[in-house]
Design a protein around this motif. Structure first.
Motif, PDB file in Angstrom:
ATOM      1  N   GLU A 241       0.818  -1.208   0.000  1.00 19.07           N
ATOM      2  CA  GLU A 241       0.000   0.000   0.000  1.00 19.07           C
ATOM      3  C   GLU A 241       0.852   1.259   0.000  1.00 19.07           C
ATOM      4  O   GLU A 241       0.533   2.233  -0.694  1.00 19.07           O
ATOM      5  N   GLN A 242       1.956   1.255   0.737  1.00 23.69           N
ATOM      6  CA  GLN A 242       2.830   2.422   0.725  1.00 23.69           C
ATOM      7  C   GLN A 242       3.540   2.560  -0.619  1.00 23.69           C
ATOM      8  O   GLN A 242       3.692   3.673  -1.136  1.00 23.69           O
ATOM      9  N   LEU A 243       3.971   1.441  -1.189  1.00 20.33           N
ATOM     10  CA  LEU A 243       4.586   1.463  -2.513  1.00 20.33           C
ATOM     11  C   LEU A 243       3.641   2.105  -3.519  1.00 20.33           C
ATOM     12  O   LEU A 243       4.025   3.043  -4.249  1.00 20.33           O
ATOM     13  N   TYR A 244       2.414   1.608  -3.591  1.00 20.08           N
ATOM     14  CA  TYR A 244       1.505   2.076  -4.635  1.00 20.08           C
ATOM     15  C   TYR A 244       1.036   3.510  -4.393  1.00 20.08           C
ATOM     16  O   TYR A 244       1.005   4.320  -5.326  1.00 20.08           O
ATOM     17  N   SER A 245       0.697   3.833  -3.163  1.00 25.07           N
ATOM     18  CA  SER A 245       0.183   5.185  -2.911  1.00 25.07           C
ATOM     19  C   SER A 245       1.242   6.245  -3.174  1.00 25.07           C
ATOM     20  O   SER A 245       0.931   7.330  -3.701  1.00 25.07           O
ATOM     21  N   THR A 246       2.491   5.948  -2.846  1.00 24.42           N
ATOM     22  CA  THR A 246       3.565   6.913  -3.097  1.00 24.42           C
ATOM     23  C   THR A 246       3.811   7.060  -4.592  1.00 24.42           C
ATOM     24  O   THR A 246       3.995   8.181  -5.105  1.00 24.42           O
ATOM     25  N   GLU A 259      12.247  10.111 -10.778  1.00 24.65           N
ATOM     26  CA  GLU A 259      11.875  10.919  -9.608  1.00 24.65           C
ATOM     27  C   GLU A 259      11.019  10.102  -8.644  1.00 24.65           C
ATOM     28  O   GLU A 259      11.230  10.134  -7.421  1.00 24.65           O
ATOM     29  N   VAL A 260      10.057   9.372  -9.194  1.00 29.13           N
ATOM     30  CA  VAL A 260       9.181   8.558  -8.346  1.00 29.13           C
ATOM     31  C   VAL A 260       9.981   7.449  -7.670  1.00 29.13           C
ATOM     32  O   VAL A 260       9.761   7.134  -6.497  1.00 29.13           O
ATOM     33  N   TYR A 261      10.936   6.892  -8.392  1.00 31.24           N
ATOM     34  CA  TYR A 261      11.780   5.850  -7.810  1.00 31.24           C
ATOM     35  C   TYR A 261      12.506   6.379  -6.569  1.00 31.24           C
ATOM     36  O   TYR A 261      12.540   5.711  -5.524  1.00 31.24           O
ATOM     37  N   GLY A 262      13.065   7.564  -6.667  1.00 23.39           N
ATOM     38  CA  GLY A 262      13.746   8.152  -5.522  1.00 23.39           C
ATOM     39  C   GLY A 262      12.808   8.373  -4.349  1.00 23.39           C
ATOM     40  O   GLY A 262      13.155   8.091  -3.188  1.00 23.39           O
ATOM     41  N   ARG A 263      11.603   8.868  -4.640  1.00 28.97           N
ATOM     42  CA  ARG A 263      10.627   9.119  -3.569  1.00 28.97           C
ATOM     43  C   ARG A 263      10.197   7.818  -2.886  1.00 28.97           C
ATOM     44  O   ARG A 263      10.140   7.730  -1.654  1.00 28.97           O
ATOM     45  N   VAL A 264       9.855   6.830  -3.693  1.00 26.18           N
ATOM     46  CA  VAL A 264       9.330   5.586  -3.124  1.00 26.18           C
ATOM     47  C   VAL A 264      10.408   4.864  -2.321  1.00 26.18           C
ATOM     48  O   VAL A 264      10.166   4.409  -1.195  1.00 26.18           O
ATOM     49  N   GLY A 266      13.035   6.109  -0.927  1.00 24.68           N
ATOM     50  CA  GLY A 266      13.294   6.863   0.293  1.00 24.68           C
ATOM     51  C   GLY A 266      12.213   6.677   1.331  1.00 24.68           C
ATOM     52  O   GLY A 266      12.496   6.625   2.540  1.00 24.68           O
ATOM     53  N   ALA A 267      10.965   6.558   0.896  1.00 26.59           N
ATOM     54  CA  ALA A 267       9.856   6.400   1.830  1.00 26.59           C
ATOM     55  C   ALA A 267       9.832   5.011   2.464  1.00 26.59           C
ATOM     56  O   ALA A 267       9.517   4.853   3.646  1.00 26.59           O
ATOM     57  N   LEU A 268      10.192   3.982   1.683  1.00 31.36           N
ATOM     58  CA  LEU A 268      10.071   2.613   2.175  1.00 31.36           C
ATOM     59  C   LEU A 268      11.314   2.107   2.903  1.00 31.36           C
ATOM     60  O   LEU A 268      11.220   1.219   3.762  1.00 31.36           O
ATOM     61  N   ARG A 269      12.472   2.665   2.581  1.00 31.90           N
ATOM     62  CA  ARG A 269      13.703   2.107   3.135  1.00 31.90           C
ATOM     63  C   ARG A 269      13.749   2.127   4.669  1.00 31.90           C
ATOM     64  O   ARG A 269      14.208   1.138   5.283  1.00 31.90           O
ATOM     65  N   PRO A 270      13.312   3.166   5.352  1.00 35.04           N
ATOM     66  CA  PRO A 270      13.429   3.151   6.817  1.00 35.04           C
ATOM     67  C   PRO A 270      12.725   1.963   7.474  1.00 35.04           C
ATOM     68  O   PRO A 270      13.223   1.413   8.458  1.00 35.04           O
ATOM     69  N   LYS A 271      11.583   1.550   6.943  1.00 31.50           N
ATOM     70  CA  LYS A 271      10.822   0.457   7.562  1.00 31.50           C
ATOM     71  C   LYS A 271      11.146  -0.898   6.965  1.00 31.50           C
ATOM     72  O   LYS A 271      11.139  -1.924   7.679  1.00 31.50           O
ATOM     73  N   TYR A 272      11.440  -0.922   5.663  1.00 27.58           N
ATOM     74  CA  TYR A 272      11.558  -2.202   4.968  1.00 27.58           C
ATOM     75  C   TYR A 272      12.944  -2.467   4.377  1.00 27.58           C
ATOM     76  O   TYR A 272      13.178  -3.549   3.819  1.00 27.58           O
ATOM     77  N   CYS A 281      14.581  -5.681  -5.565  1.00 29.70           N
ATOM     78  CA  CYS A 281      13.193  -5.544  -5.998  1.00 29.70           C
ATOM     79  C   CYS A 281      12.776  -4.115  -6.343  1.00 29.70           C
ATOM     80  O   CYS A 281      11.928  -3.919  -7.226  1.00 29.70           O
ATOM     81  N   MET A 282      13.329  -3.127  -5.653  1.00 28.96           N
ATOM     82  CA  MET A 282      12.741  -1.795  -5.740  1.00 28.96           C
ATOM     83  C   MET A 282      12.674  -1.217  -7.156  1.00 28.96           C
ATOM     84  O   MET A 282      11.645  -0.634  -7.528  1.00 28.96           O
ATOM     85  N   PRO A 283      13.707  -1.343  -7.991  1.00 28.72           N
ATOM     86  CA  PRO A 283      13.537  -0.803  -9.350  1.00 28.72           C
ATOM     87  C   PRO A 283      12.376  -1.460 -10.100  1.00 28.72           C
ATOM     88  O   PRO A 283      11.589  -0.769 -10.767  1.00 28.72           O
ATOM     89  N   PHE A 284      12.246  -2.780 -10.004  1.00 31.65           N
ATOM     90  CA  PHE A 284      11.159  -3.479 -10.674  1.00 31.65           C
ATOM     91  C   PHE A 284       9.811  -3.107 -10.054  1.00 31.65           C
ATOM     92  O   PHE A 284       8.811  -2.910 -10.766  1.00 31.65           O
ATOM     93  N   ASP A 285       9.784  -3.006  -8.723  1.00 34.92           N
ATOM     94  CA  ASP A 285       8.538  -2.687  -8.026  1.00 34.92           C
ATOM     95  C   ASP A 285       8.029  -1.301  -8.397  1.00 34.92           C
ATOM     96  O   ASP A 285       6.832  -1.112  -8.678  1.00 34.92           O
ATOM     97  N   VAL A 286       8.912  -0.330  -8.392  1.00 37.18           N
ATOM     98  CA  VAL A 286       8.481   1.034  -8.689  1.00 37.18           C
ATOM     99  C   VAL A 286       8.098   1.172 -10.158  1.00 37.18           C
ATOM    100  O   VAL A 286       7.131   1.861 -10.498  1.00 37.18           O
TER     101      VAL A 286
END
Length: 317
Positions: A241-246, A259-264, A266-272, A281-286
């Motif tokens: 949900e955080q991935l998609y909403s961001t 730009e979105v890749y950097g935002r997402v 940055g938002a997810l790294r602290p928790k996950y 995964c993150m490049p493919f996920d974003v």
């Protein structure tokens, strides 16, 4: 300086855990690598997800032989990804079972995925020369089917789109054991390159409604107890949900994919960020989240060439 592509730098061997959960259910996990499940019935064995190559499958088979000499009658493919299906030929199973949608995906993109994943996961594909070709199901179904291993009931269900359009789960109703495939992860980053991110939380609601007491996830060790199962389901859903909403917010602002890749990230790294395969995964996920938020419902096919270009675009200096 750019990161090394996907999991090319992940070459260290992993510790394997083969764990008995009930009289009939076992989990085969290896520190964040794809997890497989084993179901031992009265007259045979069912393997849920086969490992990446026949050579890799031999270790799982050897561990099964420490607990039973019954034949492997069924192989179940929770979805089409190469790391889960290309070891199937090692088992000599009577039947290979998948959803109709998974068979469609093998026909559409199985060859491209094979080549792509071999490049992404060199350690997992040691022994790739033992793969005889794509793994094709011999039985498919649309919504659900039941297999009886003697007196043991195994329900196979397609609960909705999520990790792919064709994901299925295996469910032992008597003991409330769930084999979720990559619909649920435990301490590992969900891969969403072929996902339907808006649908996935609803599919997880149907997973949750089963109220499992044991859960064998797509990656990570098995979960024991209702609270642990719920924590894994909730953790997976929170990430998605955080991935998609961001990503969706970035698309609405007409931000670029980079730009979105950097935002997402940055938002997810602290928790996950400590979860297994996060950086892989993150490049493919974003990229997929950006596409879906842009109105592309049917995931674009990943090829080895597209993988490399996307990685350069997002992870390049």
């Amino acid at each position: 300086m750019s990161r090394q592509f996907a999991s090319k730098g992940d070459l260290a061997p992993k510790k394997v855990t083969f764990e008995k959960l009930t009289d009939n259910a076992y989990s085969y996990s290896a520190e964040g690598d794809p997890t497989s499940g084993v179901i031992v019935g009265d007259d045979g064995v069912m393997v849920v997800d086969t490992r990446s190559t026949p050579v890799a499958a031999e270790d799982l088979i050897a561990r099964v032989r420490t607990v039973t000499d019954k034949p492997v009658r069924y192989v179940v493919l929770t979805h089409y990804h190469a790391v889960r299906v290309l070891g199937a030929s090692a088992y000599g199973a009577e039947q290979v079972i998948a959803s109709e949608m998974t068979r469609e995906m093998i026909a559409e993109r199985g060859e491209a995925d094979y080549k792509s994943e071999v490049e992404r996961f060199p350690r997992l594909f040691e022994g790739v020369e033992s793969v005889p070709g794509l793994t094709w199901p011999t039985i498919t179904f649309r919504d659900r089917m039941t297999i009886w291993l003697g007196g043991l009931e195994v329900q196979l269900m397609h609960l909705g789109r999520g990790h792919t359009k064709g994901d299925i789960v295996a469910w032992l109703p008597e003991s409330r054991v769930l084999f979720s495939g990559d619909l649920v992860e435990n301490g590992a980053t969900p891969y969403t390159g072929d996902a339907h991110l808006k649908d996935w939380p609803g599919t997880l609601a149907r997973v949750r409604a089963l109220k499992p007491k044991f859960l064998i996830p797509g990656r990570g060790d098995a979960l024991k107890g209702a609270a642990a199962c719920e924590a894994a389901i909730a953790g997976t859903q929170g990430f998605l949900e955080q991935l998609y909403s961001t990503a969706e917010a970035g698309v609405a602002e007409k931000a670029s994919l980079k730009e979105v890749y950097g935002r997402v990230t940055g938002a997810l790294r602290p928790k996950y960020g400590h979860w297994a395969i996060f950086d892989h995964c993150m490049p493919f996920d974003v990229a997929r989240a950006y596409d879906e938020a842009s109105g592309i419902d049917h995931p674009r096919i990943w090829t080895a060439e597209r993988d490399i270009q996307m990685w350069k675009d997002l992870e390049g200096a």
